[in-house]
Design an enzyme around this catalytic site. Structure first.
Site, PDB file in Angstrom:
ATOM      1  N   TYR A  11       0.828  -1.221   0.000  1.00 49.36           N
ATOM      2  CA  TYR A  11       0.000   0.000   0.000  1.00 49.36           C
ATOM      3  C   TYR A  11       0.862   1.271   0.000  1.00 49.36           C
ATOM      4  O   TYR A  11       0.851   2.041  -0.966  1.00 49.36           O
ATOM      5  CB  TYR A  11      -0.931  -0.064   1.222  1.00 49.36           C
ATOM      6  N   SER A 124       6.118   3.455  13.273  1.00 47.73           N
ATOM      7  CA  SER A 124       4.679   3.608  13.498  1.00 47.73           C
ATOM      8  C   SER A 124       4.413   4.354  14.786  1.00 47.73           C
ATOM      9  O   SER A 124       5.178   4.236  15.755  1.00 47.73           O
ATOM     10  CB  SER A 124       4.075   2.206  13.570  1.00 47.73           C
ATOM     11  N   TYR A 148       3.668  -6.979  17.022  1.00 51.97           N
ATOM     12  CA  TYR A 148       3.912  -6.064  15.897  1.00 51.97           C
ATOM     13  C   TYR A 148       4.633  -4.813  16.389  1.00 51.97           C
ATOM     14  O   TYR A 148       5.641  -4.386  15.817  1.00 51.97           O
ATOM     15  CB  TYR A 148       2.586  -5.683  15.216  1.00 51.97           C
ATOM     16  N   LYS A 152       8.547  -3.076  15.586  1.00 51.55           N
ATOM     17  CA  LYS A 152       8.887  -1.701  15.166  1.00 51.55           C
ATOM     18  C   LYS A 152       9.910  -1.102  16.132  1.00 51.55           C
ATOM     19  O   LYS A 152      10.890  -0.475  15.719  1.00 51.55           O
ATOM     20  CB  LYS A 152       7.628  -0.826  15.113  1.00 51.55           C
ATOM     21  N   LEU A 199      -9.990   0.468  10.015  1.00 50.35           N
ATOM     22  CA  LEU A 199     -11.277   1.135   9.820  1.00 50.35           C
ATOM     23  C   LEU A 199     -11.598   1.418   8.347  1.00 50.35           C
ATOM     24  O   LEU A 199     -12.668   1.030   7.852  1.00 50.35           O
ATOM     25  CB  LEU A 199     -11.296   2.446  10.626  1.00 50.35           C
ATOM     26  N   ARG A 291     -12.502  -2.588  21.362  1.00 51.48           N
ATOM     27  CA  ARG A 291     -11.547  -3.599  20.890  1.00 51.48           C
ATOM     28  C   ARG A 291     -10.345  -3.617  21.837  1.00 51.48           C
ATOM     29  O   ARG A 291      -9.817  -2.556  22.183  1.00 51.48           O
ATOM     30  CB  ARG A 291     -11.111  -3.226  19.466  1.00 51.48           C
TER      31      ARG A 291
END
Ligand code: NAD
Ligand code: WQD
Length: 335
Positions: A11, A124, A148, A152, A199, A291
């Site tokens: 992406y 990130s 994850y 990073k 989202l 969540r």
């Protein structure tokens, strides 16, 4: 200048490769296609009129990576390649640590062998963890809450240590906030495998009726409308941030950390409304429980990037929604 873009069919990588080519850089893309398609290369060529060299190579394959550095005189690497799904990283930690950390280490080793010591790394906002006040500033303490995020943090640490041991390494650590949007041509955009976690990809699937309804994870946060607030940034603004980072590092060798966000927070409900307006589609939603691992709100302090990189995000939330809708309506089955 020739830039190796790892993860360049993905992406953010594909949009950045496009911006690099349009800026006159030569681009070599390396990707193992585990989360993207080679079609991205055709799309990049359609937009720019230039076809980047493409290697379907895995970061686990050091000899494969060496042959790229033998074939091309690489001046700098922009390192996007990696696995990025937070929930999946909790389920499959070994895969994430192996792919992201071992893979990156092998890339850095090959770079060192070929004396290529300039790297821009996709970090990130996740490295700010759960406990910092907002807005996030680069000097704040870092931490992680899932594998994850630890990858990073660890890769940032590896690059800091590599730079410390050999200051000839030029390192740009770019901490992205929440990238959305797509190339304005509708030829490139986010094309995740399976049911989306994030989202905007989820909203896009609801908009084309592939999924029935958006679950909004919590409406009882301490935010303006109770839903989570994030700093959404257009992927082409991010791509521009990489061009500015490359310019900067050539003039100011060293190691730098920059937030790439707009500095503004937008709630889930505001995004839903903006998307409905841009697309003319109704997005059915229901309120679901919070969540696990989510926090109420975060956004960037982007002062460093604005002042030092002379970078300024240009796209509004409605531009981002317009471009996401343009992409998904032209590519309902992805690339
Ligand atoms: P993406 O999945 O679209 O792109 C990553 C690319 O890396 C994919 O094309 C995948 O096939 C490739 N890849 C993965 N492992 C590889 C390996 N071992 N060898 C070669 N290629 C491999 O993701 P993206 O959204 O474009 O993200 C790019 C980078 O930015 C990632 O490192 C991600 O962690 C980071 N990032 C993304 C976001 C986000 O929300 N999209 C936010 C912050 C940081
Ligand atoms: C945004 C908001 C959700 C999906 C993740 C990673 C982060 C970074 C960016 C890589 C939140 C809500 C979401 C849905 C919803 N990636 N939401 N329904 O969690 O801010 O960040 O992507 O580095 O590390 O954690 O992004 O898009 O998943 O969520 O209500 O179906 O939308 O609760 O408030 P997030 P997101």
């Amino acid at each position: 200048m020739t830039i190796l873009v790892t993860g360049g069919t993905g992406y953010i990588g594909s949009h950045t490769a496009t911006a690099l080519l349009q800026q006159g850089y030569d681009v070599v893309v390396m990707d193992n296609l585990c989360n993207s398609k080679a079609e991205a290369i055709n799309r990049i060529e359609k937009i720019t009129g230039k076809r980047p060299a493409f290697y379907q190579t895995d970061m686990m394959d050091m000899d494969g990576m060496r042959s790229i550095f033998r074939d091309y005189k690489i001046d700098a690497v922009i390192h996007f390649a990696g696995l990025k799904a937070v929930g999946e990283s909790v389920q499959q930690p070994m895969r994430y640590y192996y792919n992201n950390i071992t893979g990156s280490l092998q890339l850095f080793q090959v770079m060192a062998e070929f004396q290529v010591k300039t790297i821009v790394f996709s970090s990130s906002a996740t490295v700010y963890g759960m406990n910092n006040p907002i807005p996030y500033v680069e000097g704040m303490p870092t931490s992680a809450t899932n594998p994850y995020g630890y990858t990073k943090l660890m890769i940032e640490q590896m690059l800091m240590d590599i730079h410390h041991a050999d200051p000839a390494w030029n390192v740009m650590l770019l901490r992205y906030f929440n990238p959305i949007g797509a190339h304005e041509s509708g030829l490139l955009g986010e094309d995740p495998n399976g049911i989306p976690n994030n989202l905007m990809p989820y909203i896009m699937q609801v908009a084309i009726s592939k999924l029935p309804c958006l679950n909004i994870y919590g409406n009882d946060y301490d935010t303006t409308d109770g839903t989570g607030v994030r700093d959404y940034i257009h992927v082409m603004d991010l791509a521009d941030g990489h061009l500015k980072a490359l310019d900067y590092i050539q003039k100011h060798p060293g190691l730098e950390v920059f937030n790439l966000g707009t500095g503004h927070g937008t709630s889930v409900l505001e995004i839903v409304k903006a998307f409905e307006k841009a697309s003319g589609k109704k997005i059915p939603y229901q309120i679901a429980p919070r969540r696990a691992g989510d926090i109420a709100a975060f956004y960037a302090d982007n002062t460093r990037a604005v002042n030092l990189l002379h970078w300024q995000p240009k796209y509004s939330i409605s531009d981002m929604c317009r471009d996401n809708w343009n992409f998904i309506s032209k590519n309902p089955n992805g690339l």
